[in-house]
Design a protein around this motif. Structure first.
Motif, PDB file in Angstrom:
ATOM      1  N   ILE A   1      11.508 -16.405  -5.949  1.00  0.00           N
ATOM      2  CA  ILE A   1      10.974 -15.147  -5.425  1.00  0.00           C
ATOM      3  C   ILE A   1      10.760 -15.257  -3.921  1.00  0.00           C
ATOM      4  CG2 ILE A   1       9.026 -13.548  -5.543  1.00  0.00           C
ATOM      5  CD1 ILE A   1       8.687 -14.415  -8.483  1.00  0.00           C
ATOM      6  N   ALA A   2      10.240 -16.402  -3.459  1.00  0.00           N
ATOM      7  CA  ALA A   2      10.038 -16.608  -2.021  1.00  0.00           C
ATOM      8  C   ALA A   2      11.368 -16.807  -1.311  1.00  0.00           C
ATOM      9  CB  ALA A   2       9.128 -17.812  -1.783  1.00  0.00           C
ATOM     10  N   HIS A   3      12.249 -17.593  -1.902  1.00  0.00           N
ATOM     11  CA  HIS A   3      13.541 -17.874  -1.264  1.00  0.00           C
ATOM     12  C   HIS A   3      14.408 -16.619  -1.151  1.00  0.00           C
ATOM     13  CE1 HIS A   3      13.314 -22.238  -0.832  1.00  0.00           C
ATOM     14  NE2 HIS A   3      12.727 -22.282  -2.010  1.00  0.00           N
ATOM     15  N   SER A   4      14.198 -15.658  -2.026  1.00  0.00           N
ATOM     16  CA  SER A   4      15.021 -14.445  -1.998  1.00  0.00           C
ATOM     17  C   SER A   4      14.771 -13.596  -0.760  1.00  0.00           C
ATOM     18  CB  SER A   4      14.758 -13.605  -3.258  1.00  0.00           C
ATOM     19  OG  SER A   4      15.204 -14.288  -4.408  1.00  0.00           O
ATOM     20  N   ALA A   5      13.727 -13.916   0.000  1.00  0.00           N
ATOM     21  CA  ALA A   5      13.434 -13.163   1.222  1.00  0.00           C
ATOM     22  C   ALA A   5      14.179 -13.707   2.435  1.00  0.00           C
ATOM     23  CB  ALA A   5      11.930 -13.184   1.492  1.00  0.00           C
ATOM     24  N   VAL A   6      14.971 -14.776   2.271  1.00  0.00           N
ATOM     25  CA  VAL A   6      15.588 -15.453   3.410  1.00  0.00           C
ATOM     26  C   VAL A   6      16.738 -14.638   4.002  1.00  0.00           C
ATOM     27  CG1 VAL A   6      17.373 -16.736   2.148  1.00  0.00           C
ATOM     28  CG2 VAL A   6      16.324 -17.746   4.191  1.00  0.00           C
TER      29      VAL A   6
ATOM     30  N   PRO B   1      12.834  -7.710   0.798  1.00  0.00           N
ATOM     31  CA  PRO B   1      13.827  -7.936  -0.259  1.00  0.00           C
ATOM     32  C   PRO B   1      13.159  -8.359  -1.564  1.00  0.00           C
ATOM     33  CG  PRO B   1      13.819  -9.758   1.290  1.00  0.00           C
ATOM     34  CD  PRO B   1      12.873  -8.736   1.844  1.00  0.00           C
ATOM     35  N   HIS B   2      13.848  -8.122  -2.663  1.00  0.00           N
ATOM     36  CA  HIS B   2      13.320  -8.469  -3.981  1.00  0.00           C
ATOM     37  C   HIS B   2      14.286  -9.412  -4.679  1.00  0.00           C
ATOM     38  CE1 HIS B   2      10.286  -5.420  -3.468  1.00  0.00           C
ATOM     39  NE2 HIS B   2      11.191  -4.463  -3.374  1.00  0.00           N
TER      40      HIS B   2
ATOM     41  N   ASP C   1      22.125 -11.538   9.438  1.00  0.00           N
ATOM     42  CA  ASP C   1      22.204 -11.659   7.978  1.00  0.00           C
ATOM     43  C   ASP C   1      21.100 -10.837   7.322  1.00  0.00           C
ATOM     44  OD1 ASP C   1      24.359 -13.316   8.114  1.00  0.00           O
ATOM     45  OD2 ASP C   1      23.244 -15.178   7.763  1.00  0.00           O
ATOM     46  N   PRO C   2      21.315 -10.385   6.084  1.00  0.00           N
ATOM     47  CA  PRO C   2      20.265  -9.631   5.381  1.00  0.00           C
ATOM     48  C   PRO C   2      19.110 -10.536   4.978  1.00  0.00           C
ATOM     49  CG  PRO C   2      22.128 -10.049   3.922  1.00  0.00           C
ATOM     50  CD  PRO C   2      22.551 -10.510   5.286  1.00  0.00           C
TER      51      PRO C   2
ATOM     52  N   ARG D   1      19.814 -10.851  -5.805  1.00  0.00           N
ATOM     53  CA  ARG D   1      18.689 -10.244  -5.090  1.00  0.00           C
ATOM     54  C   ARG D   1      19.050  -8.857  -4.560  1.00  0.00           C
ATOM     55  NH1 ARG D   1      17.879 -12.637   1.025  1.00  0.00           N
ATOM     56  NH2 ARG D   1      20.067 -12.575   1.691  1.00  0.00           N
ATOM     57  N   ASN D   2      18.007  -8.091  -4.260  1.00  0.00           N
ATOM     58  CA  ASN D   2      18.166  -6.730  -3.739  1.00  0.00           C
ATOM     59  C   ASN D   2      17.681  -6.706  -2.294  1.00  0.00           C
ATOM     60  OD1 ASN D   2      17.834  -4.017  -3.022  1.00  0.00           O
ATOM     61  ND2 ASN D   2      17.385  -3.389  -5.113  1.00  0.00           N
ATOM     62  N   THR D   3      18.597  -6.390  -1.353  1.00  0.00           N
ATOM     63  CA  THR D   3      18.233  -6.339   0.069  1.00  0.00           C
ATOM     64  C   THR D   3      18.379  -4.926   0.627  1.00  0.00           C
ATOM     65  OG1 THR D   3      20.494  -7.002   0.671  1.00  0.00           O
ATOM     66  CG2 THR D   3      18.848  -8.752   0.477  1.00  0.00           C
ATOM     67  N   ASP D   4      18.200  -3.922  -0.224  1.00  0.00           N
ATOM     68  CA  ASP D   4      18.259  -2.537   0.267  1.00  0.00           C
ATOM     69  C   ASP D   4      17.238  -2.317   1.377  1.00  0.00           C
ATOM     70  OD1 ASP D   4      20.251  -2.021  -1.522  1.00  0.00           O
ATOM     71  OD2 ASP D   4      18.943  -1.093  -3.026  1.00  0.00           O
TER      72      ASP D   4
END
Length: 575
Positions: free
Chosen positions: A294-299, A130-131, A59-60, A122-125
């Motif tokens: 912001i922290a959860h978006s890195a999952v 990730p942002h 997963d991203p 979120r952005n996972t490029d």
């Protein structure tokens, strides 16, 4: 400093107006019913997710569900749970605890909504970095309403980032450093600024490693510090078990009726308990602030709602568990309405200190009772006076703060001033030690077992502060990336670490000043984030109900057995 504190107080009066508090509470109620009480899903499905049964290395994202929750909890489970709860009770009385519970319960649905929104946008490029967060939600979300609204969304996102940076540097950083310096200096005599330097070095070494290092540190630090603190709290509550039923009744009664003055507590109205309880709970669990997304978006996940459900656990753990333990420890030991440490035989006279300003005469302090220790220069104290109406206390009582100084021959107290149209008179001849924030909690532990607060709460304060500061440093970093790109990250980190030292230089002295400083940081983020949630929250609700329908049908079930706990904590299950 008086002028600056008055300025912060005026800003807080606007940010924490009753209308804002009811809007926050109403938002929580709205999303609670819209999700048909998602609190239940968080307490059931959420635990299964963080156990690793849904983790997928393909997963991203950068970190697993447990590490994302730990990173977010490391920001919320901090000195707000030790010092913030103490502050709530010292100012608002036992009734403030009830309103902290209310915010904790409804905050679970707010957290689910704001995190789900951030996951949707979120952005996972760059999967390793990730942002996500409300700034990206409003920037991308406004484009869906029309291409011309994209610029407006970008501007609103920028405004949110400015409020994010204010909160990161005040409540997420300076509040933590100040509390650590205060309690360490009180117990061990180590200068507060020395603590600030050590904290700056430790925090700096972690935040330079980015979100993966933050997630790894938080994944090990948060469970350990929570378990340690709750075990010690359980010991105190067992010792005072006979007090607990009456305290629970007192908490509920004080939420709806004034609490009378007693000892160091000068009284409080139900309205003030509501205000302080809401402020402290929102500062502690950050529901509605937009920081945790912001922290959860890195999952690592392909299911945005899944992480939203995990996020719903934060207010439960933070407020309904950890904060409740702190509150019951403080209330059951009686430290919140303690008697005076010592009484003047001949009390100081009241003196005029300017137009409509009053102070107390500077005279030698009386000897402390045996076993109460010795006077030390720099100790903060207060006396209680009767003067003009105090609307927050529902009486005419006020505190005049003072500081012990050594004039070369004896210890005396230099008193601050009280502004008002009525000349005050001393309510009693007692001198009270001013235990602010975490120090009050430590004294509560000490009253049950000598030295317990000194060692346990001091250690917990250091661990909680470090965990909170590293997570908030990351939150602020994401705001910098949005505003200035990655070129602004390193200067930001250096300034962030420098402010840790600044906070320990001694410009904060009282609990009112502390409340004003942190209230501004929390308040501006809420004002910026609530409209984003209300405008786009329907998208999170649509995604939530779609996910729950698929979950009930078994379409999003776990793809493998739960990995080992060590693999989950270390993040090896997603590598």
């Amino acid at each position: 400093m008086d002028g600056f504190n008055d300025f912060l107080g005026a800003i807080n009066d606007v940010l924490w107006h009753d209308t804002v508090l009811f809007a926050i509470l109403g938002t929580g109620i709205l999303f609670t019913f819209w999700t048909t009480f998602s609190q239940w899903r968080a307490l059931t499905h959420g635990w299964a997710v963080i156990r690793g049964r849904y983790d997928d290395p393909n997963d991203p994202g950068a970190i697993n569900h447990f590490q994302a929750l730990s990173a977010a909890l490391s920001a919320t489970v901090g000195l707000g749970n030790i010092g913030g709860v103490a502050l709530a009770i010292a100012l608002g009385g036992p009734g403030a605890v009830f309103w902290m519970w209310v915010v904790g319960f409804f905050g679970m649905s707010i957290k689910l909504t704001e995190v789900t929104l951030s996951m949707l946008y979120r952005n996972t490029d760059d999967p390793d970095d990730p942002h996500g967060g409300p700034m990206w939600v409003i920037k991308k979300g406004m484009r869906r309403f029309g291409p011309n609204l994209g610029t407006l969304g970008t501007v609103i996102g920028g405004i949110f980032c400015v409020t994010l940076l204010i909160s990161a540097t005040t409540g997420g950083n300076m509040f933590q450093a100040w509390n650590v310096g205060q309690i360490t200096e009180t117990y061990f005599g180590i200068p507060s600024v020395a603590c600030g330097i050590i904290l700056a070095v430790v925090v700096g070494s972690v935040i330079l490693g980015g979100i993966k290092r933050i997630g790894a540190v938080a994944g090990r630090l948060v469970p350990f510090m929570c378990a340690l603190y709750l075990l010690a709290g359980s010991y105190v509550l067992i010792v005072n078990a006979q007090e607990l039923p009456g305290l629970l009744v007192l908490i509920v009664q004080s939420a709806f009726a004034p609490t009378e003055a007693a000892g160091a507590f000068i009284g409080g109205t139900a309205a003030y308990a509501f205000l302080i309880g809401m402020k402290r709970a929102l500062f502690s669990n950050e529901a509605g602030q937009g920081s945790a997304p912001i922290a959860h978006s890195a999952v690592k996940t392909r299911e945005p709602v899944r992480e939203g459900i995990v996020a719903g656990l934060e207010p439960f753990i933070d407020t309904l568990v950890v904060c409740t333990f702190t509150a019951l420890v403080i209330l059951s030991t009686g430290i919140w309405n303690r008697p005076a440490e010592v009484n003047y035989v001949q009390p100081p006279n009241v003196m005029q200190a300017g137009e409509s300003a009053w102070t107390l005469e500077t005279i030698e302090v009386p000897a402390l009772p045996r076993g109460a220790g010795e006077w030390n220069a720099g100790q903060n104290v207060f006396m209680i006076v009767t003067a003009h109406e105090n609307r927050n206390a529902a009486n005419n009582l006020h505190r005049i703060e003072g500081r012990v100084v050594d004039d070369g021959e004896r210890f005396v107290i230099q008193w601050g001033s009280l502004r008002g149209p009525v000349e005050p008179t001393l309510h009693d001849p007692g001198i009270y030690f001013s235990y602010v924030g975490a120090t009050l909690t430590a004294k509560a532990f000490d009253s049950v077992q000598e030295g317990l607060g000194m060692w346990l709460v001091t250690m917990a304060a250091w661990l909680f502060a470090i965990s909170t500061m590293i997570s908030w440093a990351y939150y602020g970093e994401q705001g910098i990336v949005y505003l200035f790109g990655k070129r602004g990250v390193m200067p930001y980190k250096l300034i962030y670490c420098a402010l840790i030292i600044v906070a320990t230089l001694g410009f904060i002295q009282t609990d009112t000043e502390l409340d004003n400083l942190t209230g501004v940081g929390t308040g501006v983020m809420l004002i910026a984030n609530l409209p984003i949630m209300l405008l786009l929250g329907y998208q999170a609700m649509r995604a939530y109900h779609n996910y729950i329908d698929r979950l009930k049908k078994g379409e999003v079930g776990p793809g493998h057995p739960a990995p080992s706990i060590e693999d989950v904590i270390s993040g090896r299950d997603v590598r």
